[in-house]
Design a protein around this motif. Structure first.
Motif, PDB file in Angstrom:
ATOM      1  N   SER A 137     -16.400  -4.577  -7.298  1.00 55.82           N
ATOM      2  CA  SER A 137     -17.041  -3.664  -6.362  1.00 55.82           C
ATOM      3  C   SER A 137     -16.771  -2.248  -6.846  1.00 55.82           C
ATOM      4  O   SER A 137     -15.842  -1.998  -7.606  1.00 55.82           O
ATOM      5  CB  SER A 137     -16.519  -3.878  -4.942  1.00 55.82           C
ATOM      6  N   ARG A 192     -16.251   1.827  -5.808  1.00 58.58           N
ATOM      7  CA  ARG A 192     -15.844   2.730  -4.726  1.00 58.58           C
ATOM      8  C   ARG A 192     -15.893   4.154  -5.255  1.00 58.58           C
ATOM      9  O   ARG A 192     -15.400   4.431  -6.345  1.00 58.58           O
ATOM     10  CB  ARG A 192     -14.428   2.360  -4.288  1.00 58.58           C
ATOM     11  N   LYS A 193     -16.505   5.043  -4.474  1.00 64.31           N
ATOM     12  CA  LYS A 193     -16.517   6.456  -4.863  1.00 64.31           C
ATOM     13  C   LYS A 193     -15.135   7.049  -4.633  1.00 64.31           C
ATOM     14  O   LYS A 193     -14.481   6.793  -3.634  1.00 64.31           O
ATOM     15  CB  LYS A 193     -17.536   7.241  -4.032  1.00 64.31           C
TER      16      LYS A 193
END
Length: 113
Positions: free
Chosen positions: A66, A68-69
C-alpha cells in the motif's frame, strides 16, 4: 443458516483452498520460486524484506503493498505486509510450512538435472 451466511462461508472456504493451491503452484514452478527460494533461505518473508524482493513478491500477491503519503505531501512511502499465501510459506503454530517443498524444488540438484 440463511443464504447470505452460507455464501460468505463458502466464499471463505474457496478462497482458503485457492490460496493453498496458489502456495503449491509457487512451490512447484521455476522462475518466481528461484527468487522465493532465496527469500525463504534468508528468512525474508518473516522480516518482510525490502526493495526488489518486496516489489517482485507483491506483484504475485505474496506480499501486500500500500502507498501512504508522507506528511510533506510530496513523497510517498510504500508499506509492505504478508499476503494470504504466506500462511502456507511460513511456519504455522505446529512449525510446519510448504517452504521446505519450495526449497527442495529449487535445489541445485533438481535445477541442474
Amino acid at each position: 443458516m440463511d443464504s447470505k451466511a452460507e455464501t460468505k462461508l463458502t466464499s471463505v472456504q474457496i478462497t482458503d483452498e485457492e490460496t493453498s493451491l496458489f502456495a503449491m503452484q509457487l512451490a512447484s514452478s521455476s522462475v518466481l520460486p528461484m527468487a522465493l527460494h532465496s527469500g525463504l533461505e534468508l528468512g525474508l518473508l518473516e522480516i518482510k524484506a525490502k526493495n526488489a524482493f518486496q516489489m517482485l513478491l507483491s506483484v504475485y500477491s505474496i506480499l501486500t503493498c500500500s502507498v501512504r503519503k508522507l506528511p510533506d505531501g510530496n513523497c510517498v512511502e510504500r508499506l509492505y505486509g504478508l499476503g494470504p499465501v504466506c500462511k502456507y510459506l511460513i511456519k504455522n503454530e505446529d512449525g510446519v510450512s510448504i517452504a521446505p517443498l519450495c526449497l527442495m524444488n529449487q535445489d541445485n540438484v533438481f535445477m541442474e538435472s
